[in-house]
Design an enzyme around this catalytic site. Sequence first.
Site, PDB file in Angstrom:
ATOM      1  N   CYS A 109      35.715  45.833  37.545  1.00  0.00           N
ATOM      2  CA  CYS A 109      35.363  46.184  38.919  1.00  0.00           C
ATOM      3  C   CYS A 109      36.194  47.418  39.238  1.00  0.00           C
ATOM      4  O   CYS A 109      37.413  47.314  39.388  1.00  0.00           O
ATOM      5  CB  CYS A 109      35.673  45.073  39.906  1.00  0.00           C
ATOM      6  SG  CYS A 109      35.520  45.637  41.630  1.00  0.00           S
ATOM      7  N   CYS A 135      37.993  47.160  42.972  1.00  0.00           N
ATOM      8  CA  CYS A 135      39.169  46.314  43.218  1.00  0.00           C
ATOM      9  C   CYS A 135      39.319  45.344  42.044  1.00  0.00           C
ATOM     10  O   CYS A 135      39.852  45.718  41.003  1.00  0.00           O
ATOM     11  CB  CYS A 135      39.072  45.596  44.554  1.00  0.00           C
ATOM     12  SG  CYS A 135      37.477  44.843  44.885  1.00  0.00           S
ATOM     13  N   SER A 136      38.866  44.118  42.179  1.00  0.00           N
ATOM     14  CA  SER A 136      39.024  43.178  41.071  1.00  0.00           C
ATOM     15  C   SER A 136      37.950  42.096  41.106  1.00  0.00           C
ATOM     16  O   SER A 136      38.197  40.961  40.726  1.00  0.00           O
ATOM     17  CB  SER A 136      40.410  42.540  41.127  1.00  0.00           C
ATOM     18  OG  SER A 136      40.581  41.899  42.382  1.00  0.00           O
ATOM     19  N   CYS A 137      36.742  42.425  41.558  1.00  0.00           N
ATOM     20  CA  CYS A 137      35.658  41.443  41.656  1.00  0.00           C
ATOM     21  C   CYS A 137      35.348  40.863  40.279  1.00  0.00           C
ATOM     22  O   CYS A 137      35.348  41.584  39.277  1.00  0.00           O
ATOM     23  CB  CYS A 137      34.413  42.099  42.233  1.00  0.00           C
ATOM     24  SG  CYS A 137      34.690  42.696  43.905  1.00  0.00           S
TER      25      CYS A 137
END
Lengths: 198, 95
Positions: A106, A109-111
């Site tokens: 991602c 961000c950090s999906c």
Amino acid sequence: MSGDHHGSDAAISAQVRHVEALLERRGLVDPVELDRALAAYLARSSPANGARVVARAWCDDAFRGRLLADANAALPELGLSMGGGLQEQRLKVVPNTDREHNVVVCTLCSCYPIALLGPSPTWYKSEAYRARVVRDPREVLREFGFELDPGLDVTVWDASAESRYMVLPRRPEGTGGLDEEHLAGLVTRNGLLGVAPV
Amino acid sequence: MPERFALGEHVRAARHDPPHHCRLPRYARGARGTVVDVGGWHPLPDDRARGLPAELEPVYTVRFTARELFGGGDHAVTVDIWQSHLSPAAEGASR
């Protein structure tokens, strides 16, 4: 590459605490209920779930077909789902083959599918991984100790919107005699993200 | 908002750089790719982030070559992009 979130974790945490306090003061949120929901969600979230899905797909071609066609509809067959948050998230499972290798990132961000992989590893959230894996996946994988066959096509899936992605690794050779439970034990979180072989 | 693009269609990601949140990743802006999937209907985050009303619109999975995005590389990158950030791309055109 978005750097929106870089270095502002503390500020965001303070904002979230402020909003949470307001919601509690106005009786809109019960803090005990919030903690309980969060704890229950995290307790159910583990890479063992993703590993079970992969092992089933390796053993059952019909399930594999259903999983690749509509993962959200197939997960309940194993008692799993992409619910747990505010709304069910769409999951797309991308299969590694003898021609193509898949990697998940991602860049925003950090999906990531927490329900199936557990909380995300630190490297997955790092700007270095997010910025570099889309530009040079083979080199980034090499740094993970994963030397990719140069003949494989590589696709990087950027999960920066509403869908979440999980890799279906190839079944390792010489595992014909193993049952589903033992096969699941071979699958790692890094394998489910495409940064390690299984 | 009806679906404007079909699977296999060539599209171009928007080139804009607004002063507010824009969900379209910077590295994909202006690039030409191919629609490979429709990942549901969702309100545009750019509008939601500003508290504006946002109707549901299709979000497409668009496949780009690394060469198109970065000028080199032999891999592909897929990005999920809201319809508002896409326009039709002429065959063969490059950014």
